[in-house]
Design a protein around this motif. Structure first.
Motif, PDB file in Angstrom:
ATOM      1  N   PRO A 103       0.837  -1.201   0.000  1.00  0.00           N
ATOM      2  CA  PRO A 103       0.000   0.000   0.000  1.00  0.00           C
ATOM      3  C   PRO A 103       0.873   1.251   0.000  1.00  0.00           C
ATOM      4  CG  PRO A 103       0.056  -0.971   2.188  1.00  0.00           C
ATOM      5  CD  PRO A 103       0.809  -1.906   1.290  1.00  0.00           C
ATOM      6  N   HIS A 131      -9.940  -3.006  -7.751  1.00  0.00           N
ATOM      7  CA  HIS A 131      -9.468  -3.296  -6.393  1.00  0.00           C
ATOM      8  C   HIS A 131      -9.192  -4.772  -6.164  1.00  0.00           C
ATOM      9  CE1 HIS A 131      -9.979   0.842  -5.142  1.00  0.00           C
ATOM     10  NE2 HIS A 131     -11.143   0.843  -5.779  1.00  0.00           N
ATOM     11  N   GLU A 170      -3.977   0.471  -2.542  1.00  0.00           N
ATOM     12  CA  GLU A 170      -3.919  -0.539  -1.486  1.00  0.00           C
ATOM     13  C   GLU A 170      -3.251  -1.788  -2.055  1.00  0.00           C
ATOM     14  OE1 GLU A 170      -5.448   2.046   1.065  1.00  0.00           O
ATOM     15  OE2 GLU A 170      -4.818   0.026   1.650  1.00  0.00           O
ATOM     16  N   ARG A 171      -2.812  -2.661  -1.188  1.00  0.00           N
ATOM     17  CA  ARG A 171      -2.229  -3.926  -1.625  1.00  0.00           C
ATOM     18  C   ARG A 171      -3.260  -4.703  -2.444  1.00  0.00           C
ATOM     19  NH1 ARG A 171       1.667  -7.780  -0.445  1.00  0.00           N
ATOM     20  NH2 ARG A 171       0.912  -9.924  -0.554  1.00  0.00           N
ATOM     21  N   ASN A 173      -4.438  -3.743  -5.415  1.00  0.00           N
ATOM     22  CA  ASN A 173      -5.047  -2.903  -6.457  1.00  0.00           C
ATOM     23  C   ASN A 173      -4.331  -3.146  -7.774  1.00  0.00           C
ATOM     24  OD1 ASN A 173      -5.902   0.115  -4.557  1.00  0.00           O
ATOM     25  ND2 ASN A 173      -6.842  -1.876  -4.595  1.00  0.00           N
TER      26      ASN A 173
END
Length: 199
Positions: A103, A131, A170-171, A173
């Protein structure tokens, strides 16, 4: 009447002049002098900030950047040749989607060069965001360019749609580069690219 009286006594030497005491006086700085000093200090801080920022971007360019080169395959999302791509802390999915593994804030950029015009549709490229692998994608950035189709066609026409933006990811994405018609794109490595790097 004038007094002409003289004494036989030896005359005394004249008195010594009074001693000057040394007083250190602090020089007064004018407001113009203070302004110049403040301006020099501010310029020094701005220059230092610029140098640190430029050094940081150069460091990130060589350590945390991902840039890909395209390969042709149908309409829609550009497919990337991962053998010729630089990847660091970025993963990819089906050669189309770049996946953030950490992130944070990322600089995302794209450059799409079109070598042909479409008589009906605009020449557009879009960076799409989702996402996760099964999530719906949204348009994160959009760019257009225009080719003059009224010419004789003797000289090749090119136009480039470029985009760049800082995005918080974010992680997990994922980002991909999309065009309306991939057959209109110049796929040479220097003409079309897509990438992101973590700040």
């Amino acid at each position: 009447m004038i007094n002409t009286y003289h004494s036989s006594m030896a005359s005394l030497p004249p008195p010594l002049p009074p001693r000057r005491s040394q007083v250190l006086v602090k020089p007064q700085v004018s407001s113009a002098g203070r302004s110049k000093t403040l301006l020099r200090s501010l310029l020094g801080i701005v220059l230092l900030h610029f140098l640190l920022t430029a050094g940081g971007f150069i460091f990130l360019y060589y350590t945390g950047k991902t840039e890909t080169t395209p390969q042709l395959s149908g309409a829609g999302y550009l497919q990337w040749d991962m053998k010729h791509s630089v990847r660091n802390n970025i993963n990819y999915y089906h050669n189309s989607w770049l996946t953030a593994l950490q992130p944070g804030d990322y600089v995302v950029f794209s450059r799409v060069t079109f070598s042909k015009a479409d008589p009906v549709k605009p020449l557009a490229s879009a960076v799409k965001l989702r996402h996760g692998e099964s999530a719906k994608e949204t348009v994160a950035m959009l760019a257009y360019c225009n080719l003059d189709t009224s010419g004789s066609g003797s000289n090749p026409q090119l136009c480039t749609a470029s985009m760049g933006e800082v995005m918080s990811l974010e992680r997990g994405n994922q980002l991909s580069l999309w065009v309306e018609d991939r057959s209109l794109v110049d796929y040479s490595r220097a003409a079309t690219s897509f990438g992101m790097y973590k700040l």
